[in-house]
Scaffold this motif. Structure first.
Motif, short mmCIF file in Angstrom:
data_model
loop_
_atom_site.label_atom_id
_atom_site.label_comp_id
_atom_site.label_asym_id
_atom_site.label_seq_id
_atom_site.Cartn_x
_atom_site.Cartn_y
_atom_site.Cartn_z
N THR A 298 102.71 14.73 72.17
CA THR A 298 101.68 15.05 73.16
C THR A 298 100.60 13.97 73.09
N VAL A 299 100.39 13.27 74.21
CA VAL A 299 99.46 12.14 74.23
C VAL A 299 98.47 12.34 75.38
N THR A 302 94.01 9.63 78.45
CA THR A 302 92.95 8.69 78.11
C THR A 302 93.35 7.80 76.93
N THR A 303 94.21 8.31 76.05
CA THR A 303 94.71 7.48 74.95
C THR A 303 95.63 6.39 75.48
N LEU A 304 96.51 6.77 76.42
CA LEU A 304 97.40 5.77 77.02
C LEU A 304 96.61 4.73 77.80
N PRO A 322 97.65 5.80 67.89
CA PRO A 322 97.70 5.45 69.31
C PRO A 322 98.72 4.38 69.67
N GLU A 323 98.90 3.36 68.81
CA GLU A 323 99.83 2.29 69.13
C GLU A 323 101.26 2.81 69.20
N THR A 324 101.64 3.65 68.23
CA THR A 324 102.98 4.24 68.26
C THR A 324 103.15 5.13 69.47
N ALA A 325 102.11 5.90 69.82
CA ALA A 325 102.18 6.77 70.99
C ALA A 325 102.40 5.95 72.25
N ALA A 329 105.59 6.17 74.70
CA ALA A 329 105.38 6.47 76.11
C ALA A 329 106.02 5.40 76.99
N GLY A 330 105.95 4.15 76.56
CA GLY A 330 106.52 3.07 77.34
C GLY A 330 108.03 3.13 77.43
N ASN A 331 108.67 3.78 76.46
CA ASN A 331 110.13 3.89 76.44
C ASN A 331 110.64 5.28 76.75
N ALA A 332 109.72 6.21 77.05
CA ALA A 332 110.13 7.60 77.31
C ALA A 332 110.85 7.71 78.64
N PRO A 333 111.95 8.49 78.69
CA PRO A 333 112.68 8.67 79.97
C PRO A 333 111.94 9.55 80.95
#
Length: 470
Positions: A298-299, A302-304, A322-325, A329-333
Motif C-alpha cells: 500500500t503506497v 503522494t509518496t509516488l 519509498p525507493e523500493t515502493a 509501483a513502476g513494475n506493477a501490472p
C-alpha cells in the motif's frame, strides 16, 4: 585513612545491592512460577473439556484448548497461537519436571534455567530417566548460569536417551521450516531450520560466490589502475558486475563497495526470487521456476509523487522504504485505488451472498489483517466473514463483513464467540466466558506533503479527484 574508609563503605553498599537484587530476583521467580502453574491449570481444564468430547471429530476436539488460549490471549493482548504454546509448555514443566518448577518457585533457579532443563530433557519419554536427568542437571543449575547448564544438560540427556543420533535426527528433520520476522526501517529477517549439512552447504556456497565476486572486483580495480590515461582518468576498459552497492568510477567501469555479508544476502535473495529448484515434481507449464513471489504494498499517491517520504506498507505488517515502493509501483501490472478520509484516515466505502471484488478490496484495505484480537495474519490470506450470517438474514455489506483468518473464523463459530460490528469498522467481541473486547481497524498515519520547498520549485500537481470504482 579516609580512602580506606570510603572503600569499605563502597564494599558494604555493593554487598547490600547484591542482596537486595537477589531478593527481588527470588520474588520475581516465585511470581513467574506461580503464573506458570496457573497456565498449567488452564491447560489441564481444557484437556478435561476435551476428554468429555469422546465421540467428537478431531477438529472439534481441538476447540477447547484453542478457546482457552483465545480467552487468555485476548485478555493479555498477545497472539492466541503464542498463548497455546505457552499453555502446553507450562503444563509440561509443572507435570513432567516438578522438581525444576519447585526450585524455580523457591528462587534457587531462574526461568532461563528451567527452560534449558525442560527443552533439553523433553525427549526423555521414560519417567525414570527424566527424573534422573532432572535431579542431576538441577543440582548443577543451582550453582551456575543457564548458558553453562545447557552444555551439561545435553551431555546428561544424551547419556540417558534410548534413541540413537540417527533416530533423533529423523524426528528432528520433520520440524524443518522457514519463517519471517519483521524488523524496523523496512527490513525483515528470513530464518530457516533444516539439516545441518544442507544449511552449512548453503552458507559455504554463498560465501564462495561472494569471495569470487570480491576477487573479480579487486582484479577490475587493478586493471583500472594499470590502464589509467596520462591525465589520471581511468580508461573505459575492464569492469565488474556488482549490482546493488556498486560505484561507477567511469562509463562502463564499476567498483563493488559491498561487504561480504551484503553480497551473500544479495545472492541468496536473488536466487530465491529467480532460480528454479533442482527437483520439480509438478509437471506444470513452466515448472516451479515460473512461479513468482507476490506481495501487496500500500503506497500513498503522494509518496509516488515524491511529495512525502513515507507511508508505504507491506501486507499491513511492516514499512517499505519509498525507493523500493516506487520500483514496485513502476513494475506493477495493476493497482487498486483506496480512498481515505483526509481528516480521520478511515477508508471510505466500496447485494449478494458473496462479496464483490470491489468489496473485498475495500475490506482488505480497511482491515489489513485478521480482525480477531491479537492476530496479525494479512487480510489477503483471510476469509471474508459475515458478522450476521447470510442464512439468517445478514447482508453482504461492508458494515456486516470483515477479514478473519481460517483458524479464527472456525474458532469464532465453534467456540461461541459473538461479534457485533460498530460504526467505522469497530468490532465488539464477547467471549464464551462473558468477557468483552473491542477491536478497531489498524490506525492509519497520514503523511503530509513536504512544505519546505525551495523558492522557484515547481508546485506538486494537484491530486486528481476520481469517483470510487464501485
Amino acid at each position: 585513612m579516609a580512602i580506606d574508609q570510603q572503600g569499605g563503605a563502597d564494599r558494604v553498599r555493593t554487598r547490600e545491592l547484591v542482596a537486595e537484587i537477589a531478593a527481588f530476583d527470588a520474588a520475581e521467580a516465585r511470581i513467574q512460577a506461580e503464573r506458570e502453574r496457573l497456565y498449567a491449570d488452564a491447560y489441564a481444564l481444557a484437556q478435561e473439556q476435551t476428554a468429555r468430547l469422546r465421540d467428537a471429530s478431531t477438529r472439534e476436539r481441538e476447540v477447547p484448548l484453542r478457546a482457552m488460549a483465545a480467552e487468555l490471549a485476548v485478555a493479555k493482548r498477545v497472539s492466541d497461537r503464542t498463548m497455546q504454546t505457552r499453555l502446553f509448555e507450562a503444563h509440561r514443566t509443572v507435570t513432567q519436571f516438578p522438581a525444576a518448577w519447585e526450585s524455580w518457585q523457591a528462587g534457587r533457579v531462574s526461568r532461563a534455567h528451567v527452560k534449558v532443563i525442560v527443552d533439553t530433557g523433553a525427549e526423555l519419554a521414560d519417567p525414570g530417566a527424566r527424573e534422573s536427568y532432572e535431579r542431576d542437571v538441577l543440582d548443577y543449575a543451582e550453582t551456575t548460569s543457564p548458558a553453562r547448564v545447557r552444555s551439561y544438560a545435553e551431555q546428561v540427556a544424551e547419556n540417558l536417551n534410548p534413541k540413537s543420533m540417527q533416530e533423533r535426527h529423523d524426528d528432528a528433520v520433520l520440524d524443518r521450516r522457514i519463517w519471517v520476522e519483521d524488523l524496523r526501517d523496512g527490513m525483515s529477517m528470513l530464518g530457516t531450520i533444516g539439516p545441518s549439512v544442507e544449511v552449512h552447504g548453503v552458507y559455504d556456497r554463498l560465501t564462495r560466490q561472494g569471495k569470487t565476486i570480491k576477487a573479480a572486483d579487486r582484479a577490475a580495480r587493478r586493471n583500472t589502475t594499470e590502464t589509467r590515461t596520462g591525465d589520471g582518468a581511468p580508461s573505459e576498459v575492464g569492469g565488474a558486475y556488482v549490482g546493488t552497492g556498486g560505484t561507477e568510477v567511469a562509463p562502463g567501469v564499476w567498483f563493488d563497495e559491498r561487504t561480504l555479508d551484503q553480497i551473500r544476502t544479495d545472492l541468496l535473495l536473488d536466487m530465491m526470487l529467480t532460480a528454479s529448484p533442482s527437483v520439480d515434481p509438478t509437471g506444470v507449464e513452466g515448472g516451479l521456476g515460473a512461479i513468482r513471489g507476490h506481495v501487496q504494498v500500500t503506497v500513498p499517491a503522494t509518496t509516488l509523487a515524491g511529495t512525502t517520504l513515507g507511508g508505504a506498507q507491506l501486507n499491513g505488517k511492516c514499512a517499505v522504504d519509498p525507493e523500493t515502493a516506487k520500483i514496485l509501483a513502476g513494475n506493477a501490472p495493476g493497482f487498486d485505488r483506496v480512498f481515505l478520509d483526509p481528516i480521520t484516515g478511515v477508508v471510505l466505502a466500496v447485494d449478494r451472498r458473496f462479496a464483490t471484488p470491489a468489496q473485498k478490496r475495500y475490506l482488505v484495505a480497511r482491515d489489513i489483517r485478521c480482525r480477531f484480537p491479537g492476530c496479525r495474519r494479512p487480510a489477503t490470506e483471510c476469509d471474508i466473514d459475515h458478522r450476521e450470517d447470510w442464512a439468517l438474514g445478514g447482508k453482504t455489506d461492508i458494515e456486516n463483513m470483515g477479514a478473519f483468518c481460517e483458524s479464527h473464523h472456525a474458532l469464532k463459530q465453534a467456540a461461541g464467540w459473538t461479534v457485533v460490528q460498530m460504526p467505522g469498522g469497530r468490532l465488539h467481541f464477547t467471549a464464551p466466558s462473558g468477557l468483552e473486547y473491542d477491536d478497531d481497524p489498524p490506525p492509519r498515519v497520514m503523511f503530509m506533503p513536504d512544505l519546505d520547498s525551495k523558492p522557484g520549485d515547481a508546485d506538486p500537481p494537484e491530486p486528481e479527484v476520481c469517483p470510487a470504482p464501485f
